[in-house]
Design a protein around this motif. Structure first.
Motif, mmCIF file in Angstrom:
data_model
loop_
_atom_site.group_PDB
_atom_site.id
_atom_site.type_symbol
_atom_site.label_atom_id
_atom_site.label_comp_id
_atom_site.label_asym_id
_atom_site.label_seq_id
_atom_site.Cartn_x
_atom_site.Cartn_y
_atom_site.Cartn_z
ATOM 1 N N PRO A 1 35.641 -6.688 30.317
ATOM 2 C CA PRO A 1 35.738 -7.097 28.838
ATOM 3 C C PRO A 1 36.712 -8.018 28.428
ATOM 4 N N VAL A 2 37.827 -7.885 29.065
ATOM 5 C CA VAL A 2 38.934 -8.697 28.695
ATOM 6 C C VAL A 2 38.558 -10.247 29.022
ATOM 7 N N TRP A 3 37.710 -10.469 30.045
ATOM 8 C CA TRP A 3 37.352 -11.784 30.454
ATOM 9 C C TRP A 3 36.634 -12.460 29.469
ATOM 10 N N GLY A 4 35.679 -11.719 28.450
ATOM 11 C CA GLY A 4 35.166 -12.103 27.468
ATOM 12 C C GLY A 4 36.009 -12.816 26.442
ATOM 13 N N LEU A 5 37.250 -12.238 26.160
ATOM 14 C CA LEU A 5 37.892 -12.557 24.963
ATOM 15 C C LEU A 5 38.863 -13.876 25.700
ATOM 16 N N HIS A 6 39.091 -13.810 26.707
ATOM 17 C CA HIS A 6 39.716 -15.028 27.476
ATOM 18 C C HIS A 6 38.958 -16.369 27.310
ATOM 19 N N GLN A 7 37.585 -15.853 27.294
ATOM 20 C CA GLN A 7 36.666 -17.148 27.233
ATOM 21 C C GLN A 7 36.531 -17.638 25.776
ATOM 22 N N VAL A 8 36.949 -17.199 24.837
ATOM 23 C CA VAL A 8 37.278 -17.419 23.328
ATOM 24 C C VAL A 8 38.477 -17.946 23.123
ATOM 25 N N TYR A 9 39.783 -17.282 23.539
ATOM 26 C CA TYR A 9 41.037 -17.742 23.141
ATOM 27 C C TYR A 9 41.814 -18.489 24.208
ATOM 28 N N ASP B 1 48.887 -7.499 32.947
ATOM 29 C CA ASP B 1 49.454 -9.118 33.239
ATOM 30 C C ASP B 1 48.464 -9.969 32.426
ATOM 31 N N CYS B 2 47.156 -9.700 32.675
ATOM 32 C CA CYS B 2 46.238 -10.685 32.408
ATOM 33 C C CYS B 2 45.788 -10.539 30.918
ATOM 34 N N LYS B 3 46.253 -9.287 30.090
ATOM 35 C CA LYS B 3 45.988 -9.077 28.899
ATOM 36 C C LYS B 3 47.309 -9.836 27.989
ATOM 37 N N LYS B 4 48.499 -10.024 28.786
ATOM 38 C CA LYS B 4 49.827 -10.430 27.962
ATOM 39 C C LYS B 4 49.212 -11.915 27.060
ATOM 40 N N PRO B 5 48.607 -12.930 27.894
ATOM 41 C CA PRO B 5 48.433 -14.226 27.357
ATOM 42 C C PRO B 5 47.434 -14.169 26.165
ATOM 43 N N LEU B 6 46.531 -13.267 26.595
ATOM 44 C CA LEU B 6 45.352 -13.102 25.449
ATOM 45 C C LEU B 6 45.771 -12.397 24.173
ATOM 46 N N ILE B 7 46.877 -11.420 24.427
ATOM 47 C CA ILE B 7 47.589 -10.809 23.119
ATOM 48 C C ILE B 7 48.125 -12.008 22.187
ATOM 49 N N ASP B 8 48.901 -12.663 23.102
ATOM 50 C CA ASP B 8 49.655 -13.744 22.283
ATOM 51 C C ASP B 8 48.733 -14.765 21.595
#
Length: 395
Positions: free
Chosen positions: A304-312, A334-341
């Motif tokens: 599911p995290v990848w779906g948010l990466h595709q947006v942000y 590690d993967c979630k950190k840039p997404l959170i930012d």
């Protein structure tokens, strides 16, 4: 252009990417009317209206926070413009019951909301109230998703029928009746039957058959043929213009569990979510279930995290995620950190603008007051013409 939302309280990022981002763009391209559909909320929440008023103000603040500009668009509350109710009433006088019963969402919503008693006129008639909303401002374009196109289509049919009944030139009906006689008894009788089925029952097959029948006629002129097209489906002076759907891109905003972001799924990030809450929600998101240990390779498309990466995330970050996840070079945190930012950074202007309105509720109310007056001015102009056409403008 007109669009609206039911007041459901604070909005989430799915609302922003699915609707509000488009509104912010459209307000610079069209004369826009954006309204809070509080009457529409009552079509399904009539037995539990508590909270609607608070939801209205929370939602309007979210609109303003997202960048909807009261200097570029008219923002108003539906029930504060009573002309909507009058136009809805007048249109109900001419709208066949069958047209409302065949709106696809009518039976779909009854099925989804079985626990509610929706055997009410308000629920049956809500597509016609939508039509009144749209036609009131003579909207040329209505931004909708693909599943809402049928609502714009019934609006077009209602406008066509209204114009047909009240916008015809003198002698129109007599000329049409004379043209029917030229078709011969058999074809004339068939045409009348098809006309009745379409206008009284909303039978689209009857309309198609009538059009085909007219194409076959050799005994009537081109002018008579056009007149008979108008006689069955509308014609004459355009008092209420027929709107066109403006298809909006499907929202690609997934929720925290990979499903579509929705309050009913409990998988949302609020438009005005505080940074700490955003970070916590993303940190605990489920990831690829096959990746049990840090050293296990993963599959981004199953996460599911990848779906948010595709947006942000930008292309470089997405490539880093794809390579690092598949090769176990990065961990899930590690993967979630840039997404959170990225999400927190994107929300900063929302929070900044919202703070101004949260601290000054009188400003929000003044924006709505002004918007309601602007909407009423436009609505009154339309109703003057509608009343005149229907013989109701007494002087």
């Amino acid at each position: 252009m007109l669009s609206g939302m039911r007041p459901t309280g604070r909005l989430h990022l799915g609302h922003y990417h699915g609707v509000l981002k488009n509104w912010v763009k459209l307000q610079h391209e069209f004369e826009c009317f954006f309204f809070v559909a509080d009457w529409h909320a009552l079509t399904t929440q009539y037995d539990d209206p508590q909270g609607i008023q608070d939801n209205v103000w929370e939602m309007v603040i979210d609109w303003l926070a997202a960048g909807v500009n009261p200097g570029s668009a008219t923002i108003f509350i539906q029930s504060r413009v009573p002309e909507h109710a009058e136009l809805h009433l007048l249109l109900s006088m001419i709208t066949p019951l069958g047209w409302l019963e065949r709106v696809p969402t009518y039976k779909d919503q009854q099925e989804k909301l079985r626990e509610k008693d929706l055997a009410t006129y308000g629920f049956l008639g809500y597509p016609l109230l939508q039509s009144a909303d749209i036609l009131m401002y003579r909207s040329g374009r209505v931004p909708v998703g693909a599943d809402q196109v049928s609502h714009v289509e019934i609006t077009r049919e209602v406008a066509r029928r209204f114009n047909h009944l009240y916008g015809r030139d003198p002698g129109f009906e007599e000329q049409a009746e004379a043209a029917i006689k030229k078709m011969g008894k058999k074809n004339g009788k068939l045409y009348r039957n098809l006309k009745k089925r379409y206008q009284e029952e909303g039978d689209m097959e009857a309309l198609d058959r009538a059009r085909a029948l007219l194409k076959e006629q050799q005994n009537i002129s081109m002018g008579d043929s056009e007149r008979l097209y108008g006689y069955i489906e509308g014609g004459g002076k355009v008092i209420l213009p027929e709107p066109q759907p403006l298809l909006t891109p499907d929202s690609k905003m997934p929720g925290l569990d990979g499903q579509k972001m929705s309050k009913s799924y409990g998988n949302t990030i609020g438009l005005r979510e505080e940074p700490d809450a955003v970070e916590q929600k993303i940190r605990v998101m489920q990831t690829d279930p096959q990746r049990v240990r840090r050293t296990d390779p993963g599959e981004p498309e199953k996460c599911p995290v990848w779906g948010l990466h595709q947006v942000y995330s930008d292309d470089a970050t997405k490539e880093w995620v794809q390579t690092g996840c598949r090769g176990a070079g990065i961990g899930c945190l590690d993967c979630k950190k840039p997404l959170i930012d990225a999400v927190i950074e994107d929300q900063k202007p929302f929070l900044r603008r919202a703070q101004e309105y949260e601290n000054n509720p009188d400003l929000v109310r003044s924006i709505i007051d002004e918007g309601c007056e602007q909407a009423r001015d436009a609505a009154r102009e339309t109703l003057v013409e509608v009343r005149e056409a229907m013989g109701l403008q007494y002087r």
